[in-house]
Write a protein that holds these residues in place. Structure first.
Motif, PDB file in Angstrom:
ATOM      1  N   PHE A   1       0.844  -1.189   0.000  1.00 58.89           N
ATOM      2  CA  PHE A   1       0.000   0.000   0.000  1.00 58.89           C
ATOM      3  C   PHE A   1       0.880   1.240   0.000  1.00 58.89           C
ATOM      4  O   PHE A   1       2.042   1.216   0.410  1.00 58.89           O
ATOM      5  CB  PHE A   1      -0.971   0.018   1.193  1.00 58.89           C
ATOM      6  CG  PHE A   1      -0.319   0.225   2.535  1.00 58.89           C
ATOM      7  CD1 PHE A   1      -0.099   1.510   3.032  1.00 58.89           C
ATOM      8  CD2 PHE A   1       0.063  -0.846   3.324  1.00 58.89           C
ATOM      9  CE1 PHE A   1       0.493   1.712   4.269  1.00 58.89           C
ATOM     10  CE2 PHE A   1       0.647  -0.663   4.561  1.00 58.89           C
ATOM     11  CZ  PHE A   1       0.870   0.623   5.033  1.00 58.89           C
ATOM     12  N   ALA A   2       0.302   2.343  -0.470  1.00 58.22           N
ATOM     13  CA  ALA A   2       0.968   3.647  -0.439  1.00 58.22           C
ATOM     14  C   ALA A   2      -0.022   4.652   0.128  1.00 58.22           C
ATOM     15  O   ALA A   2      -1.238   4.534  -0.080  1.00 58.22           O
ATOM     16  CB  ALA A   2       1.416   4.063  -1.833  1.00 58.22           C
ATOM     17  N   PHE A   3       0.508   5.660   0.835  1.00 54.05           N
ATOM     18  CA  PHE A   3      -0.363   6.614   1.544  1.00 54.05           C
ATOM     19  C   PHE A   3       0.286   7.986   1.557  1.00 54.05           C
ATOM     20  O   PHE A   3       1.509   8.116   1.685  1.00 54.05           O
ATOM     21  CB  PHE A   3      -0.581   6.112   2.981  1.00 54.05           C
ATOM     22  CG  PHE A   3      -1.146   7.151   3.918  1.00 54.05           C
ATOM     23  CD1 PHE A   3      -2.503   7.389   3.994  1.00 54.05           C
ATOM     24  CD2 PHE A   3      -0.301   7.896   4.731  1.00 54.05           C
ATOM     25  CE1 PHE A   3      -3.014   8.343   4.852  1.00 54.05           C
ATOM     26  CE2 PHE A   3      -0.799   8.849   5.598  1.00 54.05           C
ATOM     27  CZ  PHE A   3      -2.158   9.077   5.652  1.00 54.05           C
TER      28      PHE A   3
ATOM     29  N   PHE B   1       4.153  10.512   4.399  1.00 51.01           N
ATOM     30  CA  PHE B   1       4.133   9.515   3.325  1.00 51.01           C
ATOM     31  C   PHE B   1       4.416   8.144   3.923  1.00 51.01           C
ATOM     32  O   PHE B   1       5.264   8.013   4.819  1.00 51.01           O
ATOM     33  CB  PHE B   1       5.180   9.848   2.253  1.00 51.01           C
ATOM     34  CG  PHE B   1       5.313   8.776   1.204  1.00 51.01           C
ATOM     35  CD1 PHE B   1       4.367   8.651   0.210  1.00 51.01           C
ATOM     36  CD2 PHE B   1       6.377   7.876   1.246  1.00 51.01           C
ATOM     37  CE1 PHE B   1       4.471   7.643  -0.751  1.00 51.01           C
ATOM     38  CE2 PHE B   1       6.491   6.874   0.291  1.00 51.01           C
ATOM     39  CZ  PHE B   1       5.537   6.756  -0.707  1.00 51.01           C
ATOM     40  N   ARG B   2       3.703   7.122   3.430  1.00 54.62           N
ATOM     41  CA  ARG B   2       3.930   5.748   3.861  1.00 54.62           C
ATOM     42  C   ARG B   2       3.962   4.836   2.642  1.00 54.62           C
ATOM     43  O   ARG B   2       3.180   4.997   1.702  1.00 54.62           O
ATOM     44  CB  ARG B   2       2.788   5.256   4.770  1.00 54.62           C
ATOM     45  CG  ARG B   2       2.593   6.041   6.049  1.00 54.62           C
ATOM     46  CD  ARG B   2       3.556   5.585   7.121  1.00 54.62           C
ATOM     47  NE  ARG B   2       3.208   6.202   8.386  1.00 54.62           N
ATOM     48  CZ  ARG B   2       3.561   7.424   8.750  1.00 54.62           C
ATOM     49  NH1 ARG B   2       4.284   8.154   7.927  1.00 54.62           N
ATOM     50  NH2 ARG B   2       3.198   7.916   9.914  1.00 54.62           N
ATOM     51  N   ALA B   3       4.839   3.848   2.674  1.00 57.00           N
ATOM     52  CA  ALA B   3       4.838   2.751   1.710  1.00 57.00           C
ATOM     53  C   ALA B   3       4.990   1.463   2.509  1.00 57.00           C
ATOM     54  O   ALA B   3       5.969   1.301   3.249  1.00 57.00           O
ATOM     55  CB  ALA B   3       5.971   2.895   0.707  1.00 57.00           C
TER      56      ALA B   3
ATOM     57  N   ASN C   1      -8.027   2.228   9.188  1.00 53.52           N
ATOM     58  CA  ASN C   1      -7.957   2.281   7.730  1.00 53.52           C
ATOM     59  C   ASN C   1      -9.298   1.852   7.149  1.00 53.52           C
ATOM     60  O   ASN C   1      -9.734   0.708   7.345  1.00 53.52           O
ATOM     61  CB  ASN C   1      -6.854   1.353   7.224  1.00 53.52           C
ATOM     62  CG  ASN C   1      -5.512   1.670   7.840  1.00 53.52           C
ATOM     63  OD1 ASN C   1      -4.773   2.499   7.359  1.00 53.52           O
ATOM     64  ND2 ASN C   1      -5.192   1.005   8.954  1.00 53.52           N
TER      65      ASN C   1
ATOM     66  N   TRP D   1      -9.037   1.644  -2.554  1.00 55.97           N
ATOM     67  CA  TRP D   1      -8.894   3.019  -2.076  1.00 55.97           C
ATOM     68  C   TRP D   1      -9.016   3.064  -0.566  1.00 55.97           C
ATOM     69  O   TRP D   1      -9.870   2.402   0.025  1.00 55.97           O
ATOM     70  CB  TRP D   1      -9.929   3.924  -2.726  1.00 55.97           C
ATOM     71  CG  TRP D   1      -9.658   4.122  -4.188  1.00 55.97           C
ATOM     72  CD1 TRP D   1     -10.290   3.506  -5.226  1.00 55.97           C
ATOM     73  CD2 TRP D   1      -8.660   4.967  -4.756  1.00 55.97           C
ATOM     74  NE1 TRP D   1      -9.742   3.914  -6.419  1.00 55.97           N
ATOM     75  CE2 TRP D   1      -8.741   4.811  -6.161  1.00 55.97           C
ATOM     76  CE3 TRP D   1      -7.699   5.823  -4.230  1.00 55.97           C
ATOM     77  CZ2 TRP D   1      -7.905   5.498  -7.034  1.00 55.97           C
ATOM     78  CZ3 TRP D   1      -6.869   6.509  -5.099  1.00 55.97           C
ATOM     79  CH2 TRP D   1      -6.978   6.353  -6.474  1.00 55.97           C
TER      80      TRP D   1
ATOM     81  N   ARG E   1      -7.028   6.825   5.715  1.00 56.94           N
ATOM     82  CA  ARG E   1      -6.281   6.417   6.903  1.00 56.94           C
ATOM     83  C   ARG E   1      -6.222   7.556   7.909  1.00 56.94           C
ATOM     84  O   ARG E   1      -5.943   8.700   7.550  1.00 56.94           O
ATOM     85  CB  ARG E   1      -4.857   6.007   6.510  1.00 56.94           C
ATOM     86  CG  ARG E   1      -3.959   5.518   7.662  1.00 56.94           C
ATOM     87  CD  ARG E   1      -2.581   5.198   7.104  1.00 56.94           C
ATOM     88  NE  ARG E   1      -1.658   4.714   8.113  1.00 56.94           N
ATOM     89  CZ  ARG E   1      -1.252   3.450   8.231  1.00 56.94           C
ATOM     90  NH1 ARG E   1      -1.712   2.530   7.413  1.00 56.94           N
ATOM     91  NH2 ARG E   1      -0.368   3.096   9.149  1.00 56.94           N
TER      92      ARG E   1
ATOM     93  N   GLY F   1      -4.949   6.745   0.494  1.00 58.29           N
ATOM     94  CA  GLY F   1      -3.974   5.777   0.034  1.00 58.29           C
ATOM     95  C   GLY F   1      -4.580   4.792  -0.934  1.00 58.29           C
ATOM     96  O   GLY F   1      -5.771   4.852  -1.273  1.00 58.29           O
ATOM     97  N   TYR F   2      -3.751   3.852  -1.382  1.00 62.25           N
ATOM     98  CA  TYR F   2      -4.181   2.832  -2.333  1.00 62.25           C
ATOM     99  C   TYR F   2      -3.485   1.530  -1.987  1.00 62.25           C
ATOM    100  O   TYR F   2      -2.283   1.509  -1.691  1.00 62.25           O
ATOM    101  CB  TYR F   2      -3.824   3.249  -3.761  1.00 62.25           C
ATOM    102  CG  TYR F   2      -4.487   2.418  -4.827  1.00 62.25           C
ATOM    103  CD1 TYR F   2      -5.779   2.709  -5.257  1.00 62.25           C
ATOM    104  CD2 TYR F   2      -3.824   1.343  -5.408  1.00 62.25           C
ATOM    105  CE1 TYR F   2      -6.396   1.953  -6.243  1.00 62.25           C
ATOM    106  CE2 TYR F   2      -4.426   0.577  -6.391  1.00 62.25           C
ATOM    107  CZ  TYR F   2      -5.718   0.885  -6.805  1.00 62.25           C
ATOM    108  OH  TYR F   2      -6.330   0.130  -7.773  1.00 62.25           O
ATOM    109  N   THR F   3      -4.230   0.433  -2.004  1.00 60.92           N
ATOM    110  CA  THR F   3      -3.672  -0.881  -1.696  1.00 60.92           C
ATOM    111  C   THR F   3      -3.500  -1.671  -2.987  1.00 60.92           C
ATOM    112  O   THR F   3      -4.285  -1.539  -3.929  1.00 60.92           O
ATOM    113  CB  THR F   3      -4.564  -1.667  -0.720  1.00 60.92           C
ATOM    114  OG1 THR F   3      -5.767  -2.061  -1.398  1.00 60.92           O
ATOM    115  CG2 THR F   3      -4.915  -0.821   0.487  1.00 60.92           C
TER     116      THR F   3
END
Length: 312
Positions: free
Chosen positions: A72-74, A127-129, A255, A262, A265, A303-305
């Motif tokens: 996932f990215a956020f 930012f998260r990955a 989340n 989609w 978070r 974010g997106y998974t």
């Protein structure tokens, strides 16, 4: 003579008759056994075995934020709070500490800067990955771009020495007033950057057709890479990125995932920052400051998974 011949024939007939009977019995038994085997075989043919047509086994698509191999990215925005801290300054002609200094964050006013990619570093962002290394356990790389601004309108305790008489005279009764900005301005506004790596455990709370609610908790560790804006004793302002120290944190998030991909978070975290090498002047002068404090942060974003495996 005729009597003897007749008697011999009777005896021989009896004997031959006995041999004939003995010879036929095994054959009759073998025939019965053969018939028995045939009956058994016929009965076995009557046994029916139900068969199911062959079908390819379908792999069920896993829930978001749950299975090994998912990603996932956020991206989001934060508000921060900081405990008071003691800041120690050292350099050529001075070595002193300001005690119990208060500070705050500096959020950007709502506007286009929050959605304009060319201005995203202006705001307090996160930012998260994440990558799931095990079921429900993710390794998360994060950047927390916080902003730390020393409150200017405050009088703080002072201990130490200053050789410059102009600035030494600003210390009165063991205290110094910072409000006129002549003694010191001190910020990490470009910003208080926490580059971190964390482990997060995920647990599904609600699972519906097109919506999932997932709770996570975990901890992180990383280094501080601030761009500190410091102006001390009227020197030219120091304003450059520099690895200044380390930090650690505990975090928890909710989340909300729509249509398996989609994500919205919301996260809260608390941690400890220790920076022992804050640059206070330009070039390679030995001047530096150090401080440590506790911080709190709340953040929210989108974010997106990703499911990295194919499913039928």
């Amino acid at each position: 003579m005729k009597s003897l011949l007749a008697a011999g024939l009777m005896i021989s007939g009896f004997v031959f008759g006995q041999r004939a009977t003995n010879d036929t019995l095994p054959k009759e038994r073998s025939l019965e056994e053969a018939i028995g085997y045939v009956n058994v075989a016929n009965q076995s043919k009557k046994i029916t075995i139900e068969t199911v047509p062959f079908q390819n086994e379908k792999k069920e698509k896993p829930l978001p934020l749950s299975k090994k191999g998912q990603m996932f990215a956020f991206f989001g925005w934060n508000r921060g709070a900081f405990s008071n801290s003691d800041i120690h300054f050292s350099g050529n002609g001075y070595d002193f500490q300001l005690n119990n200094v208060s500070a705050r964050d500096r959020p950007t006013k709502l506007g286009i800067v929050y959605i304009d990619p060319s201005w995203f570093t202006v705001v307090q962002y996160n930012f998260r990955a994440g990558y799931f290394i095990k079921d429900n356990l993710a390794l998360v790389l994060g950047i927390d771009h916080m902003k730390y601004v020393m409150n200017q309108n405050q009088t703080v305790g002072f201990s130490g020495n200053i050789s410059d008489p102009k600035y030494a005279a600003m210390v009165q009764n063991g205290q110094v007033n910072l409000s006129d900005e002549q003694f010191l301005t001190f910020e990490h506004t470009d910003g208080l950057n926490y580059e971190n790596l964390g482990l997060e455990k995920y647990k599904s709370l609600v699972h519906k057709k097109n919506i999932d609610l997932v709770w996570s908790y975990g901890a992180g560790l990383g280094f501080m890479f601030p761009k500190s804006n410091v102006k001390l004793f009227g020197n030219e302002r120091s304003d450059r990125f520099h690895v200044a120290g380390m930090a650690t944190d505990l975090r928890s998030s909710l989340n909300l995932v729509f249509w398996n991909h989609w994500m919205i978070r919301a996260e809260a975290k608390a941690g400890y920052i220790n920076m022992w090498d804050i640059k206070t002047t330009l070039n390679n002068k030995p001047d530096k400051a150090r401080q440590d404090f506790v911080f709190g942060q709340v953040l929210a974003g989108i974010g997106y998974t990703f499911n990295t495996k194919k499913y039928n």
